[in-house]
Design an enzyme around this catalytic site. Sequence first.
Site, PDB file in Angstrom:
ATOM      1  N   SER A 252       0.822  -1.209   0.000  1.00 44.88           N
ATOM      2  CA  SER A 252       0.000   0.000   0.000  1.00 44.88           C
ATOM      3  C   SER A 252       0.857   1.260   0.000  1.00 44.88           C
ATOM      4  O   SER A 252       1.807   1.377   0.773  1.00 44.88           O
ATOM      5  CB  SER A 252      -0.920  -0.020   1.228  1.00 44.88           C
TER       6      SER A 252
ATOM      7  N   CYS B 152     -10.762   1.490  23.833  1.00 48.21           N
ATOM      8  CA  CYS B 152     -11.875   1.468  24.772  1.00 48.21           C
ATOM      9  C   CYS B 152     -13.135   1.768  23.999  1.00 48.21           C
ATOM     10  O   CYS B 152     -13.479   2.908  23.771  1.00 48.21           O
ATOM     11  CB  CYS B 152     -11.656   2.501  25.864  1.00 48.21           C
TER      12      CYS B 152
END
Lengths: 396, 142
Positions: free
Chosen positions: A204, A330
């Site tokens: 990439s 989180c």
Amino acid sequence: MPTEAKRKVYFDNMANTPPDHRVIETMLLQTKEAFGNPLNIHDFGEKTAEVIESSRKNVAELIGATPAEIIFTSCGSESNNFAIRGIAKAYEKKGKHIISSAIEHFSVLQVLKALEKEGFKVTYLPVDKNGVINSQAVAKAITPETILVTLTHASNEIGTIEPIAEIGKIVKDKGIIFHVDAVQTAGTIPLNVAEFQVDALTLSANLFYGPTGIAALYLKKGTRIVPFLVGGTQEEGKRAGTQNIPGISGMGKAAELAKQEMNARSEKLIPLRDRLLKGLTEKIDDFFITGHPTNRLPGHASGVVKYIEGESMSMLLNMEGIAVSTGSACVSKALKASHVVLALGVSPEDAHGSLVFSMGKDASVEDVDYVLAKLPPIVKRLREMSPLYPKKKGAK
Amino acid sequence: MVEQYNPTVMDHFMHPRNMGDMENPDGVGHIGNPQCGDIMEMYIKVKDNVIIDVKFKTFGCGAAIASSSIVTELVKGKTIEEALKITNQQVVDALGGLPPIKRHCSVLGEDALKSAIDDYLKKTTGKGIEGWQPHEEEEHAH
């Protein structure tokens, strides 16, 4: 809320690299000049076709392939999806077993999960404490049903360089297709598809100072694959749709620069990486390195700061102008520790304190020292807040 | 990621209120475990049924730290009965909102407080908060 820190240190080059100014210049020029549809037979189309083909040649030369073996795609995730699903489906009559590892990118793992639902069987090889995939384990996992081995060349989270050439030899001897996710290595370290004996390889542009939105899949001549997009003859009919011309021109330039400058970049980055790893180990107690201590990507330093959590650290680092990645996310109902760090045998609570510093070619000693000056007080501050710390160390 | 937090959340994250240990607390709350991720501890001091002091310690992300901090502000000076009425929604509102994926952090804040009150009630009356169970344990029945 952008921070007001005066110094900016971008150590998140495994997530995205800033495009080189020469890449941007090339793209500006070709955006203006190469706009004709390359399928159409007029001078405008021909000009575009030339730009695409010269870029294809540069990308091929970066990895030791021939231009006809390069398929342009939109991102590394697309190339991984395309390669794994496309090859699995093309060879499923031969067998339905795939071998991969526990430290793959989600664009590999989630395709494999989907294929498992469709009746494929997947073996996920473990790694050792340094994140190394054992080539003998690959050999042992091969069954008569195995059609594909898909492995990362280096994980963005731990930077360990995998023994792809060794594994390539084993896989080749068995006549199995070998795909390598080289998003973090192509353009960064030497890589030759013939030497590695791979049949498919993902690379990439945004990881070697090219633009985002453009990537490639190397597919060895003769390897079968089910097309990713249909409805056009572009990319040999394997990936239909008018090509991303500015992107391709930028990727071609980035590949050319990477080939020329790779050694110089590494020679500069390896000492910086080692300085950072040494500094982190010395300045922060209860810190340990993740990934291989030496056989790792040139600009990649990663580790775990025990008793505190990654996002809080990265937020406070950001306040100081320092950009890093964390292995902890989180989200939804709980903290999710990185599957890659967990695969090293790190406990979940330690895995939450994972940090990844990935330096780019323009990094300096001053940048490293700035990080080494700013991180220890942040660690101290968060540990004062942590209910895990005093219990282990005794309240101070 | 930082962009998702509003200035109030950032303020509580950068300058957490009532953070630290407490000597001889009357109630100690502990929520979460290392496997699940965030861990909060809350300590309360109670006099004449009023929470006169509160401290916290948190292992977790920015939202978890900010949620703990604001809970301590909300609860200080309240009676036990008033404190028990504090909900995670009030935590979110007091912070001026949390990103949707971080709302569970406000639940932890509410639970850490209730866990501390539960401990206090058990110590003083022999009986904890009636029918109370922390949210986390329902959601993470490992």
